[in-house]
Design an enzyme around this catalytic site. Structure first.
Site, PDB file in Angstrom:
ATOM      1  N   ASP A  92     -48.323 -27.764 -24.639  1.00 34.21           N
ATOM      2  CA  ASP A  92     -48.728 -26.364 -24.719  1.00 34.21           C
ATOM      3  C   ASP A  92     -49.946 -26.265 -25.371  1.00 34.21           C
ATOM      4  O   ASP A  92     -50.429 -26.824 -26.173  1.00 34.21           O
ATOM      5  CB  ASP A  92     -47.320 -25.345 -25.546  1.00 34.21           C
ATOM      6  CG  ASP A  92     -47.683 -24.025 -25.476  1.00 34.21           C
ATOM      7  OD1 ASP A  92     -48.276 -23.419 -24.427  1.00 34.21           O
ATOM      8  OD2 ASP A  92     -47.434 -23.367 -26.346  1.00 34.21           O
ATOM      9  N   SER A  93     -50.538 -24.793 -24.841  1.00 37.91           N
ATOM     10  CA  SER A  93     -51.895 -24.954 -25.519  1.00 37.91           C
ATOM     11  C   SER A  93     -52.267 -24.301 -26.966  1.00 37.91           C
ATOM     12  O   SER A  93     -53.179 -24.376 -27.492  1.00 37.91           O
ATOM     13  CB  SER A  93     -52.731 -23.904 -24.562  1.00 37.91           C
ATOM     14  OG  SER A  93     -52.204 -22.666 -24.673  1.00 37.91           O
ATOM     15  N   GLY A  94     -51.207 -23.871 -27.543  1.00 39.09           N
ATOM     16  CA  GLY A  94     -51.275 -23.143 -28.765  1.00 39.09           C
ATOM     17  C   GLY A  94     -51.245 -21.822 -28.830  1.00 39.09           C
ATOM     18  O   GLY A  94     -51.395 -20.977 -29.815  1.00 39.09           O
ATOM     19  N   ASP A 146     -53.655 -18.916 -23.527  1.00 36.40           N
ATOM     20  CA  ASP A 146     -53.445 -17.676 -23.142  1.00 36.40           C
ATOM     21  C   ASP A 146     -52.989 -16.797 -24.650  1.00 36.40           C
ATOM     22  O   ASP A 146     -53.086 -17.309 -25.425  1.00 36.40           O
ATOM     23  CB  ASP A 146     -52.066 -17.530 -22.109  1.00 36.40           C
ATOM     24  CG  ASP A 146     -50.909 -17.979 -22.911  1.00 36.40           C
ATOM     25  OD1 ASP A 146     -51.201 -18.535 -23.793  1.00 36.40           O
ATOM     26  OD2 ASP A 146     -49.666 -17.628 -22.616  1.00 36.40           O
ATOM     27  N   GLY A 221     -45.151 -15.505 -21.855  1.00 37.85           N
ATOM     28  CA  GLY A 221     -44.724 -14.016 -22.142  1.00 37.85           C
ATOM     29  C   GLY A 221     -43.343 -13.511 -22.023  1.00 37.85           C
ATOM     30  O   GLY A 221     -43.319 -12.119 -22.124  1.00 37.85           O
ATOM     31  N   ASP A 271     -38.535 -25.127 -20.640  1.00 40.95           N
ATOM     32  CA  ASP A 271     -38.522 -25.805 -22.054  1.00 40.95           C
ATOM     33  C   ASP A 271     -37.930 -24.864 -23.098  1.00 40.95           C
ATOM     34  O   ASP A 271     -37.954 -23.706 -22.916  1.00 40.95           O
ATOM     35  CB  ASP A 271     -40.040 -26.378 -22.509  1.00 40.95           C
ATOM     36  CG  ASP A 271     -40.859 -25.127 -22.856  1.00 40.95           C
ATOM     37  OD1 ASP A 271     -41.162 -24.308 -22.071  1.00 40.95           O
ATOM     38  OD2 ASP A 271     -40.924 -24.833 -24.229  1.00 40.95           O
ATOM     39  N   HIS A 339     -26.756 -34.080 -28.417  1.00 43.97           N
ATOM     40  CA  HIS A 339     -25.510 -33.637 -27.622  1.00 43.97           C
ATOM     41  C   HIS A 339     -26.052 -32.751 -26.728  1.00 43.97           C
ATOM     42  O   HIS A 339     -26.009 -32.693 -25.411  1.00 43.97           O
ATOM     43  CB  HIS A 339     -24.233 -33.360 -28.225  1.00 43.97           C
ATOM     44  CG  HIS A 339     -23.636 -32.406 -27.333  1.00 43.97           C
ATOM     45  ND1 HIS A 339     -22.659 -32.642 -26.484  1.00 43.97           N
ATOM     46  CD2 HIS A 339     -23.549 -30.842 -27.329  1.00 43.97           C
ATOM     47  CE1 HIS A 339     -22.149 -31.701 -25.960  1.00 43.97           C
ATOM     48  NE2 HIS A 339     -22.774 -30.416 -26.436  1.00 43.97           N
TER      49      HIS A 339
END
Length: 375
Positions: A92-94, A146, A221, A271, A339
Site C-alpha cells: 500500500d502506498s501510505g 491517494d 475509501g 485485504d 486460525h
RNA sequence: UCCCUAGUAGCUCAGUUGGUUAGAGCGGCGGACUGUUAAUCCGUAGGUCGUAGGUUCAAGUCCUACCUGGGGAG
C-alpha cells in the site's frame, strides 16, 4: 502481469481467475494477509505458505519507509529477500496512513507532509517519491498514492479530494513509467478509485482510472465509517465501469460477510487487518460464526478451537486459547491470528470452488446466515 | 506485659486542615476493532472504610476500648 478469468456464474457478478506475477500465481478471489511492517504479525512465512495457504501478502510503504528505511531493504535485495516471503507482495502506498494519521499531516498539491508516529520527524510523501520507495521495496503490485477520505465527508470535500487523487494518480503513473524495477522481476501499478459515498463521483473516478492502462484497479475509501449498504452500492457503481478483464481490489475489506458480498459484486482481491488484529484481541472467525474466546463460557470447553478448521493450530482447545489470550501470552495472539487467517483463506478458496461449480450464490446466502452468528 | 505501626473493592493501595452519591491500578465480567500509530481501546460490576461506642451540624479522617497483622522492648 496476466489475468485470466476462467469462471463466472449467472445471477451474480462473481468470477474466478488467475493472476500471474513474478513470484507466482494468485487464484482469485483472494484474501491477502496484511503485513504492515514487513511481517504478518505473529506469523512465520512458512506458516503463511504451508498452513494458511496465503498466496500474496501486503506490506506498507509508510511503515517500511520510516523503519527500517529503504536503504536497509535495498541492501537486503528487496522485501521478499528481507522477510523471506518468496510469494507475491503488494504494498500500500501510505495514502491510508496519511488519512489515519489525522492531525499530524497536511495535504497540498505537491503531496502529504506528515510527522512520523515513531519520532515526530517531518516527512513529505509525493506521488513521485512514493513510487520510488515502492520500487525500492520491490512489491509485485504497488499502489498509487491517494487521499482516503472519511466516510462522512461532504460532497464538496469528496469532489476536491477526488480531483487531487486523480492528479496524483497521473503523476504516479508518469513516475512509474520513468523508472524501472530494481530486482529483476516486473512490478504493476494499481490505480485507486475514490469518490467517497457519492455514486456520481465514484463513476467518474472509475472512468478516469481506465484512462491508465493498468494490470488491475483498486477501490479505496470504503469501510471507513459509512454504512455497509453504502459500501456495497459504491462497489456496484465502480465495478460496472471497471474493465472486466482486470482484477479488482477492494481495499481494507473486511468481515467474512463483507468479502462474500463483495465477491458477489465482482471483486477479486481483498485485504484486511481484521483476522490478525481482532484475533489478537480474542475474536475468532469460524464457518459456524463469531466467537469471543475471552468469554467465560469457554473457560472449561476443552474441545478444539474449530472442529472443521484447516490450520494445525485448530487442535488447541478453546479453554487453552482463552487462558492464553487472557493471560496475555503471545502464543494466544499467534494461534488466534493463524486460525483466523486460515479461515479467511478457506473462505475465499471455497468461494472460488463454488464459482467454478456454478453454485456460489446459494452457498453465499447460506454462509452469510452462519457467519453472522455469535457463538 | 508494654510501646510503635497498619487495617478502605478479589489484590496492591490513594483518600487534603473532618465537608456532596469513598477513588485508582491490576484482576473479574462484557463490548469495540475493516488499504494496522493497536499484544490496543471502551464500558461495567464489586466496599456495613477491622468491630463497638463517643465527639461533631458533618467521621474513612478526631477520641476510647477491643480484634487482627507487622515491628520493637522486656
Amino acid at each position: 502481469m496476466k489475468f485470466n478469468l476462467f469462471a463466472t456464474e449467472n445471477g451474480t457478478k462473481a468470477r474466478a481467475g488467475i493472476l500471474s506475477t513474478g513470484h507466482g500465481q494468485i487464484e482469485t478471489p483472494i484474501f491477502m494477509p496484511v503485513g504492515t511492517a514487513g511481517s504478518v504479525k505473529g506469523i512465520h512465512a512458512r506458516d503463511l505458505k504451508d498452513d494458511i495457504q496465503a498466496q500474496i501478502i501486503l506490506g506498507n510503504t509508510y511503515h517500511l519507509y520510516l523503519r527500517p528505511g529503504t536503504a536497509v531493504i535495498e541492501a537486503a535485495g528487496g522485501l521478499h529477500k528481507f522477510n523471506r516471503w518468496d510469494g507475491p507482495i503488494l504494498t500500500d502506498s501510505g495514502g491510508y496512513q496519511v488519512f489515519s494519521l489525522g492531525d499530524i499531516r497536511k495535504l497540498s498539491e505537491e503531496g502529504a507532509r506528515f510527522q512520523s508516529h515513531i519520532d515526530g520527524s517531518y516527512h513529505l510523501f509525493t506521488p513521485e517519491n512514493v513510487i520510488d520507495i515502492q520500487r525500492s521495496i520491490g512489491a509485485d503490485i504497488v499502489m498509487a498514492f491517494d487521499e482516503c477520505t472519511p466516510g462522512d465527508a461532504d460532497f464538496d470535500y469528496a469532489k476536491k479530494s477526488l480531483e487531487l487523487t486523480q492528479r496524483w494518480l497521473d503523476r504516479c503513473f508518469e513516475q512509474f513509467e520513468r523508472t524501472q524495477p530494481k530486482y529483476g522481476y516486473p512490478q504493476s501499478l494499481f490505480p485507486i478509485v475514490q469518490g467517497n459515498t457519492f455514486p456520481a463521483l465514484r463513476k467518474q473516478a472509475a472512468i478516469h482510472v481506465k484512462t491508465i492502462e493498468a494490470d488491475g484497479y483498486a477501490i479505496g475509501g470504503l469501510s471507513v465509517g459509512e454504512p455497509e449498504k453504502v459500501m456495497y452500492e459504491m462497489t456496484e457503481v465502480v465495478n460496472a465501469e471497471l474493465p472486466e478483464n482486470k482484477p479488482r481490489y477492494l481495499m481494507g475489506v473486511g468481515t467474512p460477510v463483507n468479502i462474500l458480498e463483495s465477491i458477489d459484486r465482482g471483486v477479486d482481491m481483498f485485504d484486511c487487518v481484521m483476522p490478525t488484529r481482532n484475533g489478537r484481541n480474542g475474536m475468532l472467525f469460524t464457518a459456524e460464526g463469531i466467537m469471543n474466546i475471552r468469554n467465560k463460557k469457554w473457560e472449561n470447553d476443552h474441545s478444539p478451537i474449530d472442529e472443521n478448521g484447516n490450520s494445525f493450530v485448530d487442535f488447541y482447545s478453546k479453554a487453552y486459547l482463552r487462558h492464553l489470550i487472557i493471560s496475555n501470552e503471545m502464543l494466544g495472539a499467534q494461534i488466534a491470528s493463524q486460525h483466523n487467517l486460515a479461515f479467511y483463506l478457506w473462505l475465499v478458496k471455497t468461494a472460488r470452488q463454488k464459482i467454478t461449480e456454478g453454485n456460489f450464490k446459494s452457498w453465499k446466502n447460506d454462509m452469510v446466515q452462519q457467519l453472522n452468528t455469535r457463538l
